[in-house]
Design an enzyme around this catalytic site. Structure first.
Site, PDB file in Angstrom:
ATOM      1  N   ASN A   1     -32.219  -7.843 -27.260  1.00 26.09           N
ATOM      2  CA  ASN A   1     -31.861  -8.612 -26.069  1.00 26.09           C
ATOM      3  C   ASN A   1     -30.513  -9.297 -26.277  1.00 26.09           C
ATOM      4  O   ASN A   1     -30.301  -9.948 -27.305  1.00 26.09           O
ATOM      5  CB  ASN A   1     -32.925  -9.685 -25.793  1.00 26.09           C
ATOM      6  CG  ASN A   1     -32.468 -10.671 -24.723  1.00 26.09           C
ATOM      7  OD1 ASN A   1     -32.489 -10.385 -23.542  1.00 26.09           O
ATOM      8  ND2 ASN A   1     -32.025 -11.852 -25.158  1.00 26.09           N
ATOM      9  N   GLU A   2     -29.633  -9.129 -25.329  1.00 33.05           N
ATOM     10  CA  GLU A   2     -28.318  -9.776 -25.360  1.00 33.05           C
ATOM     11  C   GLU A   2     -27.696  -9.710 -26.754  1.00 33.05           C
ATOM     12  O   GLU A   2     -27.376 -10.724 -27.377  1.00 33.05           O
ATOM     13  CB  GLU A   2     -28.410 -11.223 -24.864  1.00 33.05           C
ATOM     14  CG  GLU A   2     -28.722 -11.303 -23.383  1.00 33.05           C
ATOM     15  CD  GLU A   2     -28.629 -12.726 -22.815  1.00 33.05           C
ATOM     16  OE1 GLU A   2     -28.326 -13.663 -23.579  1.00 33.05           O
ATOM     17  OE2 GLU A   2     -28.855 -12.891 -21.605  1.00 33.05           O
TER      18      GLU A   2
ATOM     19  N   TYR B   1     -26.905 -14.409 -13.822  1.00 26.67           N
ATOM     20  CA  TYR B   1     -27.469 -15.629 -13.247  1.00 26.67           C
ATOM     21  C   TYR B   1     -26.536 -16.171 -12.172  1.00 26.67           C
ATOM     22  O   TYR B   1     -25.326 -15.926 -12.197  1.00 26.67           O
ATOM     23  CB  TYR B   1     -27.693 -16.683 -14.337  1.00 26.67           C
ATOM     24  CG  TYR B   1     -28.839 -16.346 -15.258  1.00 26.67           C
ATOM     25  CD1 TYR B   1     -30.149 -16.663 -14.917  1.00 26.67           C
ATOM     26  CD2 TYR B   1     -28.628 -15.692 -16.465  1.00 26.67           C
ATOM     27  CE1 TYR B   1     -31.212 -16.350 -15.750  1.00 26.67           C
ATOM     28  CE2 TYR B   1     -29.678 -15.373 -17.308  1.00 26.67           C
ATOM     29  CZ  TYR B   1     -30.969 -15.710 -16.948  1.00 26.67           C
ATOM     30  OH  TYR B   1     -32.017 -15.387 -17.774  1.00 26.67           O
TER      31      TYR B   1
ATOM     32  N   GLU C   1     -32.792  -9.850 -16.232  1.00 27.47           N
ATOM     33  CA  GLU C   1     -32.705 -11.307 -16.118  1.00 27.47           C
ATOM     34  C   GLU C   1     -31.780 -11.622 -14.952  1.00 27.47           C
ATOM     35  O   GLU C   1     -30.599 -11.257 -14.972  1.00 27.47           O
ATOM     36  CB  GLU C   1     -32.189 -11.956 -17.411  1.00 27.47           C
ATOM     37  CG  GLU C   1     -33.184 -11.969 -18.549  1.00 27.47           C
ATOM     38  CD  GLU C   1     -32.718 -12.768 -19.758  1.00 27.47           C
ATOM     39  OE1 GLU C   1     -31.951 -13.749 -19.566  1.00 27.47           O
ATOM     40  OE2 GLU C   1     -33.118 -12.415 -20.882  1.00 27.47           O
TER      41      GLU C   1
ATOM     42  N   GLN D   1     -37.748 -17.212 -14.363  1.00 28.43           N
ATOM     43  CA  GLN D   1     -38.889 -16.580 -15.017  1.00 28.43           C
ATOM     44  C   GLN D   1     -40.160 -16.878 -14.221  1.00 28.43           C
ATOM     45  O   GLN D   1     -40.091 -17.531 -13.177  1.00 28.43           O
ATOM     46  CB  GLN D   1     -39.030 -17.087 -16.441  1.00 28.43           C
ATOM     47  CG  GLN D   1     -37.844 -16.738 -17.342  1.00 28.43           C
ATOM     48  CD  GLN D   1     -38.018 -17.265 -18.757  1.00 28.43           C
ATOM     49  OE1 GLN D   1     -39.047 -17.744 -19.172  1.00 28.43           O
ATOM     50  NE2 GLN D   1     -36.939 -17.199 -19.509  1.00 28.43           N
TER      51      GLN D   1
END
Length: 519
Positions: free
Chosen positions: A198-199, A265, A322, A371
């Protein structure tokens, strides 16, 4: 979880609708739908969820343990699970986020009282590991969802990840399969998707894309599983508009890899250090966050343009695993890491993104909002035994008919424009689809917080008799549900009849609406 800098008390909704119904109509918009030219199927996994071990996102928010006084089933809160089932949650990503790259799966198996604890990489929140592999799949079974498990590249190893995949999927009498049986599960778990890290550009290890591409190929080669229970692999990609990771990885991916993740985001402020407030904001932050979230369309186009060159056969999907709103921490983490309130504005953000995902259904088969509970743009907020549903929850609930529906082309004519200062965005956003139940659904968003709008709906080849569905709006821009007033905002029933063969829908200001058209 991480992110890079992105680009630039309330009356009930029923009363608000009654007030708005008598308000003058300021504009007319026409929407033409052509059901004879169906587009791509909107994969149900576009409505996926994300549960990370962060703050109270898992512990307290969802998991209270079997001995808790809060009603639960095998440790999972009955109220939260029941509410999530109403969303028909298709997919859950777990255990992170940044937590994935510090999570060692063996810490989460065996007797719970003997499991070691560890700390999330984002802060000092202790994770007791009461929720591990078996407990997660209990939740998956209760929800009837698919599992998207994220493996540890940052602090793990090829051997550790290979062992975990074997532990979950092996059907043989191998030592790991026997260990799984000793821990209470004889049959293999169904792992629909497996993410390798992840990332990796940030919290996952500060890697360069070329380095991770080589590392990924090494990991992927050793993640073996029986053919009938083999997970689909997802590579950890970049963030925002930077397409470098998508370009490098898409040239190297082989085997079972079906997608590259991208994280994005949305903030209301001008900088990452000044993201804006979740509540009590001015109209400038209303329009700015809507304008910023609409940039998701160009972001997808930029990444898809790369994929079209490197993957012309369209075997690789863009997995936005995300996304959502991120605000300044109002209580400095006093309640929980990344806990934030959730208002009507967030419901509009979610709906606008849904429309964009529908538009790109061919290349975007999976997304997971950040989330599920108590963290960022959550569906549900909890405080000990209390639970409230957020406006974003209701947006997901209203859009359930779009899961696995067939997208339909539409044209918006004479659209209104919503302007404040130097920022202008479309007044109306819309999406149409033919659902699995055979009905034609139309979703509408009115971004203007002041003016309702009349929308004339035409469906080629048929005379629409009316529309029936639900609308979500309120008097205040930051209308939200709290533990003191848990039903301040919720959807209200809506219906409209055609007159003289013509259907006109009055969409209130600052509203999300989903209706089934009567053909």
């Amino acid at each position: 979880m991480n992110a890079e800098k992105p680009l630039s008390v309330v009356k009930s909704s029923v009363l608000a609708l009654a007030m708005l119904a008598t308000a003058p109509v300021f504009a007319a918009v026409t929407i033409d739908i052509d059901p004879a030219k169906p587009g791509a199927v909107i994969n149900k996994n576009v409505y996926g969820q994300f549960a990370e071990h962060l703050g109270t996102g898992v512990y307290e928010g969802m998991w209270v343990g079997p001995k808790s006084n809060i009603p639960n089933t095998r440790g999972w809160r009955n109220d939260v699970v029941g509410a999530l089932k109403e969303l028909h949650v298709p997919l859950v990503r777990w255990p992170g986020g940044c937590f994935a790259d510090v999570y060692h799966w063996r810490d989460g198996i065996g007797p719970q009282d003997k499991r070691p604890s560890n700390v999330h990489s984002n802060g000092s929140v202790e994770q007791i590991n009461a929720v591990g592999t078996h407990e997660f799949f209990d939740l998956i079974d209760m929800l009837g969802a698919d599992a998207y498990v994220n493996g540890n590249v940052g602090t793990g190893s090829v051997q550790e990840m290979s062992d975990w995949v074997e532990y979950m999927t092996s059907e043989s009498g191998s030592p790991l399969a026997r260990l799984r049986a000793q821990n209470g599960r004889e049959k293999p778990f169904k792992v629909a998707y497996f993410g390798i890290g992840n990332e990796l550009w940030g919290c996952g290890g500060n890697m360069k894309p070329d380095y991770y591409a080589n590392l990924y190929s090494n990991y992927e080669a050793f993640l073996r599983a029986p053919a009938q229970s083999r997970p689909k692999m997802i590579a950890s990609g970049g963030s925002g508009f930077d397409t470098t990771w998508t370009d490098v990885l898409s040239k190297e991916l082989k085997g079972r890899t079906i997608g590259i993740s991208v994280h994005q985001y949305t903030i209301a402020g001008a900088t990452w250090e000044d993201k804006g407030a979740a509540l009590g904001f001015k109209e400038g932050e209303w329009i700015s966050i809507l304008a910023n979230t609409l940039k998701m369309d160009q972001l997808i186009k930029d990444h898809v343009a790369v994929l079209d060159k490197t993957d012309p056969e369209k075997k690789i999907g863009m997995m936005i695993d995300e996304w959502g709103t991120w605000y300044d921490d109002a209580d400095k983490g006093a309640r929980s890491a990344l806990f934030q309130q959730n208002s009507l504005r967030d419901a509009l953000v979610a709906a606008l993104n849904f429309h964009i995902f529908h538009e790109h259904a061919e290349r975007v088969p999976l997304t997971t909002i950040a989330q599920m509970v108590n963290v960022l743009q959550a569906m549900i907020l909890t405080d000990k035994e209390k639970m409230v549903l957020t406006p974003t929850y209701y947006a997901f609930q209203m859009y359930v008919p779009f899961q696995d529906a067939t997208s339909l082309p539409l044209a918006i004519k004479d659209n209104t424009r919503y302007t404040l200062g130097e920022v202008t965005i479309p007044g109306v956003s819309a999406s149409a689809a033919r659902a699995k139940d055979g009905k034609l659904y139309l979703a509408l968003v009115n971004t203007d917080p002041h003016k309702p709008v009349d929308v004339a709906v035409n469906v080629a080849g048929t005379k629409v008799k009316g529309a029936v569905g639900r609308v979500l709006t309120a008097a205040a821009m930051d209308a939200h549900n709290s533990f003191q007033n848990p039903q301040a905002i919720k959807p209200a029933a809506f219906s409209a009849r055609a007159a003289g063969g013509k259907l006109s829908i009055n969409v209130p200001a600052k509203a999300v609406m989903v209706v089934a058209l009567k053909e």
